[in-house]
Design a protein around this motif. Structure first.
Motif, short mmCIF file in Angstrom:
data_model
loop_
_atom_site.label_atom_id
_atom_site.label_comp_id
_atom_site.label_asym_id
_atom_site.label_seq_id
_atom_site.Cartn_x
_atom_site.Cartn_y
_atom_site.Cartn_z
N ASP A 92 0.86 -1.19 0.00
CA ASP A 92 0.00 0.00 0.00
C ASP A 92 0.89 1.24 0.00
OD1 ASP A 92 -3.25 0.34 0.94
OD2 ASP A 92 -1.99 2.13 0.96
N ASP A 108 3.82 3.05 -4.08
CA ASP A 108 2.75 3.28 -5.05
C ASP A 108 2.81 2.19 -6.12
OD1 ASP A 108 1.12 4.20 -7.12
OD2 ASP A 108 1.53 6.30 -6.64
N PHE A 109 1.72 1.47 -6.27
CA PHE A 109 1.69 0.35 -7.21
C PHE A 109 1.91 0.81 -8.66
CE2 PHE A 109 -0.76 -3.13 -9.45
CZ PHE A 109 0.16 -4.13 -9.18
N ASP A 133 -7.97 -4.25 -3.49
CA ASP A 133 -9.03 -3.37 -2.96
C ASP A 133 -8.58 -1.92 -3.18
OD1 ASP A 133 -11.44 -2.89 -1.71
OD2 ASP A 133 -10.68 -3.11 0.32
C1 SAM Z 1 -10.28 0.61 0.65
S1 SAM Z 1 -8.63 0.72 1.13
C2 SAM Z 1 -8.16 -0.96 1.31
C3 SAM Z 1 -8.72 -1.64 2.52
C4 SAM Z 1 -8.08 -3.00 2.78
N1 SAM Z 1 -8.45 -3.97 1.76
C5 SAM Z 1 -8.46 -3.56 4.11
O1 SAM Z 1 -9.15 -4.59 4.14
O2 SAM Z 1 -8.06 -3.01 5.14
C6 SAM Z 1 -7.82 1.14 -0.38
C7 SAM Z 1 -6.33 1.27 -0.24
O3 SAM Z 1 -5.76 1.36 -1.55
C8 SAM Z 1 -4.57 2.11 -1.43
N2 SAM Z 1 -4.12 2.55 -2.74
C9 SAM Z 1 -4.78 3.34 -3.62
N3 SAM Z 1 -4.02 3.58 -4.70
C10 SAM Z 1 -2.86 2.91 -4.51
C11 SAM Z 1 -1.66 2.77 -5.27
N4 SAM Z 1 -1.53 3.39 -6.45
N5 SAM Z 1 -0.66 2.03 -4.78
C12 SAM Z 1 -0.78 1.43 -3.57
N6 SAM Z 1 -1.89 1.52 -2.79
C13 SAM Z 1 -2.91 2.26 -3.26
C14 SAM Z 1 -4.96 3.24 -0.49
O4 SAM Z 1 -3.82 3.82 0.12
C15 SAM Z 1 -5.87 2.51 0.52
O5 SAM Z 1 -5.18 2.16 1.68
#
Ligand code: SAM
Length: 222
Positions: A92, A108-109, A133
């Protein structure tokens, strides 16, 4: 009503729904960091995706509820600590409180550097399951948000194509109106079986939904 007053009213309504949400209560009781755990649980219980011994990659893992669920499913007696039968790699852009046995990478993915780190941990192994997610910060500008969501889906599918076992599966969150049709097309081009899934734990009001792709098609097959 002023914008400030409107936003206060929306926040109050959200808080009321949140406090009374049965999944929030259940998550607190069962020690999950977020109610999101029950979305993955429902998908898994319906399709039997998570099994002990697997290698699972959790994209967009913070605060960690999906990783907690995976960890329990892959442990004897569903334990939250102790022996983990398998490998969980979580990533994440935000920090995540450690979960015993889960390898976490912060970044960052969308960045090549982060992918390199994930490949380092994979060390040539292929995953049985990739769950995503990931959700971008929503700006409110429909076209820009749709493009950001679609881009994350493309990256998750591309990652799955290269790093999943042939019989592996990808679970990814997407949003109606956020390039949904294109994402379904992409999934259908990449997987032999594609199932849309709206878990009960996903709020009715939310545009989010999930796609599950199972069994990779060969990369050069249309
Ligand atoms: C809805 S939350 C995930 C909740 C998680 N599945 C849980 O059960 O706790 C979405 C996550 O995606 C991450 N995210 C969004 N874009 C991202 C990226 N480009 N690279 C890495 N993480 C990312 C955000 O930082 C956030 O923590």
């Amino acid at each position: 009503m002023s914008t400030k007053a409107k936003s206060k009213k929306v926040n109050k309504a959200w808080l009321h729904d949140h406090i009374n949400d049965p999944y929030v209560k259940l998550a607190t009781r069962e020690g999950y960091r977020a109610r999101a755990a029950y979305k993955l649980k429902e998908i898994d219980e319906s399709l039997g995706l998570v099994k002990p011994g697997q290698l699972v990659v959790d994209l967009g893992s913070t605060p960690g509820a999906w990783s907690q669920y995976l960890r329990r499913r892959m442990s004897p007696e569903g334990a939250a600590v102790g022996t983990l039968n398998g490998t969980i790699i979580a990533l994440d852009m935000l920090a995540m409180e450690p979960i015993e046995g889960v390898t976490f990478i912060q970044g960052d993915f969308r960045e090549a550097e982060l992918l390199e780190q994930v490949l380092g941990v994979l060390a040539g192994r292929k995953a049985d399951l990739v769950v995503s997610d990931m959700a971008p910060n929503i700006s409110g500008i429909h076209s820009a948000d749709g493009a950001r969501i679609a881009h994350l889906i493309e990256l998750a599918v591309d990652f799955a194509q290269h790093h999943l076992k042939p019989e592996g599966a990808l679970v990814a969150k997407l949003f109606h109106g956020g390039g949904y049709d294109e994402s379904v097309k992409l999934f259908k081009a990449s997987f032999r079986t594609v199932k849309p899934f709206k878990p009960k734990a996903s709020r009715d009001k939310s545009a989010e939904t999930f796609l599950v792709g199972m069994g990779l098609k060969a990369l050069d097959t249309p």
